[in-house]
Design a protein around this motif. Structure first.
Motif, PDB file in Angstrom:
ATOM      1  N   GLU A 112      44.983 -39.029 -55.859  1.00  0.00           N
ATOM      2  CA  GLU A 112      44.988 -40.313 -55.168  1.00  0.00           C
ATOM      3  C   GLU A 112      46.038 -41.248 -55.760  1.00  0.00           C
ATOM      4  O   GLU A 112      46.363 -41.176 -56.947  1.00  0.00           O
ATOM      5  N   GLN A 164      36.530 -25.375 -65.124  1.00  0.00           N
ATOM      6  CA  GLN A 164      37.385 -25.669 -63.981  1.00  0.00           C
ATOM      7  C   GLN A 164      37.076 -27.064 -63.456  1.00  0.00           C
ATOM      8  O   GLN A 164      35.968 -27.574 -63.613  1.00  0.00           O
ATOM      9  N   LEU A 165      38.085 -27.670 -62.834  1.00  0.00           N
ATOM     10  CA  LEU A 165      37.892 -28.972 -62.219  1.00  0.00           C
ATOM     11  C   LEU A 165      37.260 -28.803 -60.850  1.00  0.00           C
ATOM     12  O   LEU A 165      37.606 -27.886 -60.103  1.00  0.00           O
ATOM     13  N   THR A 166      36.362 -29.707 -60.533  1.00  0.00           N
ATOM     14  CA  THR A 166      35.737 -29.665 -59.212  1.00  0.00           C
ATOM     15  C   THR A 166      36.720 -30.157 -58.169  1.00  0.00           C
ATOM     16  O   THR A 166      37.723 -30.815 -58.480  1.00  0.00           O
ATOM     17  N   ASP A 167      36.444 -29.849 -56.919  1.00  0.00           N
ATOM     18  CA  ASP A 167      37.319 -30.314 -55.836  1.00  0.00           C
ATOM     19  C   ASP A 167      37.369 -31.834 -55.767  1.00  0.00           C
ATOM     20  O   ASP A 167      38.407 -32.422 -55.441  1.00  0.00           O
ATOM     21  N   GLU A 168      36.244 -32.476 -56.097  1.00  0.00           N
ATOM     22  CA  GLU A 168      36.198 -33.940 -56.062  1.00  0.00           C
ATOM     23  C   GLU A 168      37.110 -34.541 -57.127  1.00  0.00           C
ATOM     24  O   GLU A 168      37.844 -35.503 -56.871  1.00  0.00           O
ATOM     25  N   VAL A 169      37.091 -33.955 -58.329  1.00  0.00           N
ATOM     26  CA  VAL A 169      37.953 -34.448 -59.408  1.00  0.00           C
ATOM     27  C   VAL A 169      39.417 -34.185 -59.078  1.00  0.00           C
ATOM     28  O   VAL A 169      40.289 -35.030 -59.311  1.00  0.00           O
ATOM     29  N   LYS A 170      39.718 -33.011 -58.539  1.00  0.00           N
ATOM     30  CA  LYS A 170      41.088 -32.697 -58.152  1.00  0.00           C
ATOM     31  C   LYS A 170      41.603 -33.692 -57.116  1.00  0.00           C
ATOM     32  O   LYS A 170      42.758 -34.135 -57.169  1.00  0.00           O
ATOM     33  N   SER A 171      40.733 -34.028 -56.168  1.00  0.00           N
ATOM     34  CA  SER A 171      41.126 -34.977 -55.127  1.00  0.00           C
ATOM     35  C   SER A 171      41.390 -36.358 -55.710  1.00  0.00           C
ATOM     36  O   SER A 171      42.346 -37.040 -55.308  1.00  0.00           O
ATOM     37  N   SER A 172      40.556 -36.783 -56.666  1.00  0.00           N
ATOM     38  CA  SER A 172      40.729 -38.109 -57.264  1.00  0.00           C
ATOM     39  C   SER A 172      42.026 -38.191 -58.068  1.00  0.00           C
ATOM     40  O   SER A 172      42.651 -39.248 -58.153  1.00  0.00           O
ATOM     41  N   LEU A 173      42.435 -37.071 -58.690  1.00  0.00           N
ATOM     42  CA  LEU A 173      43.667 -37.064 -59.467  1.00  0.00           C
ATOM     43  C   LEU A 173      44.901 -37.191 -58.592  1.00  0.00           C
ATOM     44  O   LEU A 173      45.964 -37.636 -59.042  1.00  0.00           O
TER      45      LEU A 173
END
Length: 270
Positions: free
Chosen positions: A203, A192-201
């Motif tokens: 942006e 699963q993608l982390t919340d940080e990676v999801k947020s960066s995607l």
């Protein structure tokens, strides 16, 4: 046996940016006029392709033909100088030699671009090397005859083209309109993608990232169907940069890539 038959089937010649155009001081104005007026990127590219084709015929025409013509004029001037030496002919010979040097540089750039050799010795006019490399690559890739599925040899160029075209159509065509999807394979994927990676995607892409992506490309590799290499956009970034950034930002905003940007040349090797 004819190892290098003449091409009998005329093929359309698409537009392609030539690096030696940069040697002419009027070329940047062609780019500026095409990108002037706040048009979309695709409109600017279409305008530039049309204007550059006309400009090329006016300023360059055929480099090889112009070189032969200048050499012939130099020989004529030298013969005249041998019989009747004067300052006017001396100045004309000097000017023709300058024109020849410019044409040789243009010819070198043309063959270097066609040869697709990555390692270039800067300042060395390896025209013959690039010419031989181009001819060798074309001969190596040329297929004059082919045997079909029935064991018959096809020698006509149109028959060879049709045989390869139909073969690739069969290879990449299916009669199945849809497939059954397996709903449960007995296991679950834990990645699963982390919340940080999801947020960066999510942006917004920055203009710095757009420019960095463009500069990461090799300048004069095979161009896209519009005939423009990455090196063209790198060279004229101050002129074309805004339209490129707007198009990329729009694609990320709409979450859809324009059809003309999704097009590419595909070489299917038999």
């Amino acid at each position: 046996m004819e190892t290098l038959p003449n091409r009998s089937t005329p093929l359309p010649r698409p537009f392609k940016f030539e690096e030696f155009w940069l040697s002419n001081i009027s070329f940047p104005s062609v780019v500026s006029r095409a990108w002037n007026g706040g048009r979309d990127l695709v409109e600017c590219i279409n305008t530039f392709s049309r204007d550059a084709s006309v400009w090329n015929k006016t300023h360059f025409r055929n480099v090889h033909h112009k070189k032969r013509r200048v050499i012939a004029r130099i020989y004529g001037v030298q013969k005249a100088l041998a019989a009747y030496p004067n300052n006017e002919l001396n100045n004309l010979e000097k000017q023709l030699h300058q024109d020849l040097e410019l044409l040789l540089d243009q010819e070198r750039d043309l063959w270097a671009l066609k040869s697709r050799i990555n390692c270039m010795v800067q300042g060395d006019r390896n025209t013959s090397f690039y010419h031989v490399s181009t001819i060798a690559r074309r001969n190596r890739n040329h297929i004059a005859v082919v045997m079909d599925d029935l064991g018959n040899w096809l020698t006509e160029e149109r028959e060879v083209m049709e045989y390869f075209r139909s073969g690739f159509e069969k290879l990449y065509t299916t009669s199945h309109e849809s497939g059954n999807r397996v709903s449960n394979l007995g296991y679950q994927c834990n990645a699963q993608l982390t919340d940080e990676v999801k947020s960066s995607l999510e942006e917004r892409v920055s203009t710095k990232e757009i420019k960095s992506a463009l500069w990461s490309m090799k300048p004069y590799k095979a161009p896209s169907p519009d005939g423009l290499h990455a090196g063209f956009f790198q060279r004229f970034w101050l002129t074309v940069g805004d339209s490129i950034k707007d198009e990329v930002l729009k694609a990320f905003s709409d979450r859809k890539i324009p059809d003309y940007l999704n097009k590419t040349h595909i070489v299917l090797i038999p």
